[in-house]
Design a protein around this motif. Structure first.
Motif, PDB file in Angstrom:
ATOM      1  N   MET A 234       0.888  -0.998   0.029  1.00 52.76           N
ATOM      2  CA  MET A 234      -0.112   0.088   0.005  1.00 52.76           C
ATOM      3  C   MET A 234       0.821   1.300   0.085  1.00 52.76           C
ATOM      4  O   MET A 234       1.863   1.316   0.796  1.00 52.76           O
ATOM      5  CB  MET A 234      -0.772   0.091   1.149  1.00 52.76           C
ATOM      6  CG  MET A 234      -1.874   0.874   1.349  1.00 52.76           C
ATOM      7  SD  MET A 234      -2.992   1.156   2.697  1.00 52.76           S
ATOM      8  CE  MET A 234      -3.720  -0.458   2.819  1.00 52.76           C
ATOM      9  N   SER A 235       0.612   2.182  -0.816  1.00 49.13           N
ATOM     10  CA  SER A 235       1.437   3.279  -0.943  1.00 49.13           C
ATOM     11  C   SER A 235       1.164   4.160   0.206  1.00 49.13           C
ATOM     12  O   SER A 235       0.163   3.953   0.931  1.00 49.13           O
ATOM     13  CB  SER A 235       0.953   4.006  -2.019  1.00 49.13           C
ATOM     14  OG  SER A 235      -0.300   4.822  -2.027  1.00 49.13           O
ATOM     15  N   GLU A 236       2.146   5.014   0.800  1.00 51.39           N
ATOM     16  CA  GLU A 236       2.095   5.775   1.804  1.00 51.39           C
ATOM     17  C   GLU A 236       0.822   6.906   1.728  1.00 51.39           C
ATOM     18  O   GLU A 236       0.177   7.144   2.717  1.00 51.39           O
ATOM     19  CB  GLU A 236       3.398   6.716   2.007  1.00 51.39           C
ATOM     20  CG  GLU A 236       3.413   7.597   3.443  1.00 51.39           C
ATOM     21  CD  GLU A 236       4.721   8.112   3.562  1.00 51.39           C
ATOM     22  OE1 GLU A 236       4.749   8.882   4.381  1.00 51.39           O
ATOM     23  OE2 GLU A 236       5.824   7.653   3.107  1.00 51.39           O
ATOM     24  N   GLU A 237       0.556   7.280   0.429  1.00 53.26           N
ATOM     25  CA  GLU A 237      -0.569   8.438   0.426  1.00 53.26           C
ATOM     26  C   GLU A 237      -1.913   7.466   0.669  1.00 53.26           C
ATOM     27  O   GLU A 237      -2.639   8.133   1.348  1.00 53.26           O
ATOM     28  CB  GLU A 237      -0.601   8.976  -0.995  1.00 53.26           C
ATOM     29  CG  GLU A 237      -1.557   9.856  -1.199  1.00 53.26           C
ATOM     30  CD  GLU A 237      -1.790  10.472  -2.596  1.00 53.26           C
ATOM     31  OE1 GLU A 237      -2.567  11.113  -3.012  1.00 53.26           O
ATOM     32  OE2 GLU A 237      -0.756  10.243  -3.427  1.00 53.26           O
ATOM     33  N   LEU A 238      -2.051   6.327   0.039  1.00 55.00           N
ATOM     34  CA  LEU A 238      -3.186   5.643   0.216  1.00 55.00           C
ATOM     35  C   LEU A 238      -3.489   5.194   1.756  1.00 55.00           C
ATOM     36  O   LEU A 238      -4.219   5.267   2.267  1.00 55.00           O
ATOM     37  CB  LEU A 238      -2.913   4.258  -0.640  1.00 55.00           C
ATOM     38  CG  LEU A 238      -4.384   3.204  -0.581  1.00 55.00           C
ATOM     39  CD1 LEU A 238      -5.654   4.071  -0.738  1.00 55.00           C
ATOM     40  CD2 LEU A 238      -4.108   2.281  -1.555  1.00 55.00           C
ATOM     41  N   ASN A 239      -2.199   4.687   2.487  1.00 50.98           N
ATOM     42  CA  ASN A 239      -2.341   4.351   3.776  1.00 50.98           C
ATOM     43  C   ASN A 239      -2.774   5.730   4.635  1.00 50.98           C
ATOM     44  O   ASN A 239      -3.755   5.371   5.719  1.00 50.98           O
ATOM     45  CB  ASN A 239      -1.051   4.000   4.410  1.00 50.98           C
ATOM     46  CG  ASN A 239      -0.806   3.439   5.442  1.00 50.98           C
ATOM     47  OD1 ASN A 239      -1.731   2.670   6.011  1.00 50.98           O
ATOM     48  ND2 ASN A 239       0.008   3.919   6.394  1.00 50.98           N
ATOM     49  N   ASP A 240      -2.319   7.004   4.214  1.00 52.44           N
ATOM     50  CA  ASP A 240      -2.860   8.314   4.936  1.00 52.44           C
ATOM     51  C   ASP A 240      -4.176   8.345   4.719  1.00 52.44           C
ATOM     52  O   ASP A 240      -4.970   8.672   5.610  1.00 52.44           O
ATOM     53  CB  ASP A 240      -1.919   9.363   4.513  1.00 52.44           C
ATOM     54  CG  ASP A 240      -0.410   9.276   5.159  1.00 52.44           C
ATOM     55  OD1 ASP A 240       0.022   8.496   5.711  1.00 52.44           O
ATOM     56  OD2 ASP A 240       0.490  10.069   4.611  1.00 52.44           O
ATOM     57  N   ASN A 241      -4.704   8.014   3.476  1.00 52.17           N
ATOM     58  CA  ASN A 241      -6.241   8.448   3.294  1.00 52.17           C
ATOM     59  C   ASN A 241      -6.813   7.532   4.084  1.00 52.17           C
ATOM     60  O   ASN A 241      -7.955   7.893   4.676  1.00 52.17           O
ATOM     61  CB  ASN A 241      -6.456   8.335   1.778  1.00 52.17           C
ATOM     62  CG  ASN A 241      -5.727   9.424   0.981  1.00 52.17           C
ATOM     63  OD1 ASN A 241      -5.530  10.558   1.443  1.00 52.17           O
ATOM     64  ND2 ASN A 241      -5.482   9.155  -0.236  1.00 52.17           N
TER      65      ASN A 241
END
Length: 87
Positions: free
Chosen positions: A1-8
């Motif tokens: 999972m990308s960091e941006e997706l994880n943050d979202n």
């Protein structure tokens, strides 16, 4: 999972927790559960129409996922408020 997706995802979960925490009457929670019920039913109906195996599998997983989401949201609300969700 990308960091941006994880943050979202984490931000969305935080918003959901805040909504459930502030929902003292259970009205918002029941609306969320009704939405999940509606989309689970729509996914289940998709299983009744002719489709390829991939589409049927996806519809089945969506229906199961929304039913699981209902159980989780209900459990979280009841845990946060130490009460059963009123009907």
């Amino acid at each position: 999972m990308s960091e941006e997706l994880n943050d979202n995802v984490l931000a969305d979960m935080t918003k959901l927790e805040k909504t459930l925490t502030e929902d003292l009457t259970g009205d918002r929670t029941r609306a969320i559960l009704a939405y999940f019920d509606k989309v689970a039913e729509a996914s289940a109906k998709a299983l009744q129409t002719p489709a390829n195996d991939g589409e049927r599998q996806m519809a089945s997983r969506l229906s199961e996922g929304f039913r699981a989401s209902q159980r989780i949201v209900r459990h979280v609300w009841e845990t946060l408020h130490a009460a059963s969700l009123p009907a």
